[in-house]
Design an enzyme around this catalytic site. Sequence first.
Site, PDB file in Angstrom:
ATOM      1  N   ASP A  33       0.874  -1.164   0.000  1.00 28.20           N
ATOM      2  CA  ASP A  33       0.000   0.000   0.000  1.00 28.20           C
ATOM      3  C   ASP A  33       0.914   1.217   0.000  1.00 28.20           C
ATOM      4  O   ASP A  33       2.127   1.091  -0.189  1.00 28.20           O
ATOM      5  CB  ASP A  33      -0.984  -0.025   1.179  1.00 28.20           C
ATOM      6  CG  ASP A  33      -0.337   0.177   2.540  1.00 28.20           C
ATOM      7  OD1 ASP A  33       0.906   0.306   2.629  1.00 28.20           O
ATOM      8  OD2 ASP A  33      -1.082   0.208   3.540  1.00 28.20           O
TER       9      ASP A  33
ATOM     10  N   CYS B  44       2.921  -3.215   4.146  1.00 29.03           N
ATOM     11  CA  CYS B  44       2.072  -2.076   4.510  1.00 29.03           C
ATOM     12  C   CYS B  44       2.696  -1.430   5.747  1.00 29.03           C
ATOM     13  O   CYS B  44       3.838  -1.733   6.086  1.00 29.03           O
ATOM     14  CB  CYS B  44       0.613  -2.482   4.715  1.00 29.03           C
ATOM     15  SG  CYS B  44       0.235  -3.505   6.145  1.00 29.03           S
TER      16      CYS B  44
ATOM     17  N   THR C  36       2.280  -1.788   8.976  1.00 31.99           N
ATOM     18  CA  THR C  36       2.701  -2.771   9.980  1.00 31.99           C
ATOM     19  C   THR C  36       2.871  -4.173   9.396  1.00 31.99           C
ATOM     20  O   THR C  36       3.544  -5.009   9.988  1.00 31.99           O
ATOM     21  CB  THR C  36       1.663  -2.883  11.115  1.00 31.99           C
ATOM     22  OG1 THR C  36       0.429  -3.347  10.549  1.00 31.99           O
ATOM     23  CG2 THR C  36       1.484  -1.557  11.834  1.00 31.99           C
TER      24      THR C  36
ATOM     25  N   HIS D   1       7.715 -24.651  10.064  1.00 31.73           N
ATOM     26  CA  HIS D   1       6.632 -25.228  10.853  1.00 31.73           C
ATOM     27  C   HIS D   1       5.253 -25.060  10.228  1.00 31.73           C
ATOM     28  O   HIS D   1       4.378 -25.908  10.440  1.00 31.73           O
ATOM     29  CB  HIS D   1       6.592 -24.607  12.250  1.00 31.73           C
ATOM     30  CG  HIS D   1       7.777 -24.967  13.083  1.00 31.73           C
ATOM     31  ND1 HIS D   1       7.745 -24.903  14.455  1.00 31.73           N
ATOM     32  CD2 HIS D   1       9.023 -25.379  12.761  1.00 31.73           C
ATOM     33  CE1 HIS D   1       8.927 -25.273  14.942  1.00 31.73           C
ATOM     34  NE2 HIS D   1       9.717 -25.556  13.919  1.00 31.73           N
TER      35      HIS D   1
ATOM     36  N   HIS E 163       5.127 -31.530  11.227  1.00 35.09           N
ATOM     37  CA  HIS E 163       4.460 -30.277  10.872  1.00 35.09           C
ATOM     38  C   HIS E 163       3.416 -30.466   9.783  1.00 35.09           C
ATOM     39  O   HIS E 163       2.449 -29.706   9.703  1.00 35.09           O
ATOM     40  CB  HIS E 163       5.487 -29.233  10.441  1.00 35.09           C
ATOM     41  CG  HIS E 163       6.551 -29.007  11.455  1.00 35.09           C
ATOM     42  ND1 HIS E 163       6.285 -28.495  12.715  1.00 35.09           N
ATOM     43  CD2 HIS E 163       7.883 -29.237  11.417  1.00 35.09           C
ATOM     44  CE1 HIS E 163       7.415 -28.424  13.401  1.00 35.09           C
ATOM     45  NE2 HIS E 163       8.398 -28.863  12.631  1.00 35.09           N
TER      46      HIS E 163
END
Length: 145
Positions: free
Chosen positions: A8, A65, A67, A98, A133
């Site tokens: 963004d 973005c 965060t 994992h 996993h």
Amino acid sequence: MRVSIGADHAGFEQKEQLKEHLEAEGFGVIDRGPDTDARVDYPDFAALVAEDVASGEAEFGVLVCGTGIGMAVAANKVHGIRAVNIVREDFAVLSREHNDANIVTVSGRFVSPEENIRIVDAFLSTPFGEGRHAGRVAKIMALEE
């Protein structure tokens, strides 16, 4: 390997840096935008990258973005996506080993470009750990049904 990348406005500058780095490393890069740092809505770009990964057009996705959190939330709405918001290199490794994560989201405001390059490199170079996993990832994916 093909990587789809998007951002963004808050992640535009680092998207451009990551794109340049990935191309220099020999990755095929699908740039889903934006083309400037003008204000845009992150879910639009998260959807484009997630669709590329879900369809097989790209093996992995990278989203940036402010965060990274909103991008991860939006990308995870697409069937088949396991997007993770990562702020440390070791978490990138573990998300691949994992969780077989297929999209990494990073912060363009709170994490340096150098650290995000290390995060993306670790993410793209770490194979899925399989073994114990695999059953857990299958259970995660079954939640989409």
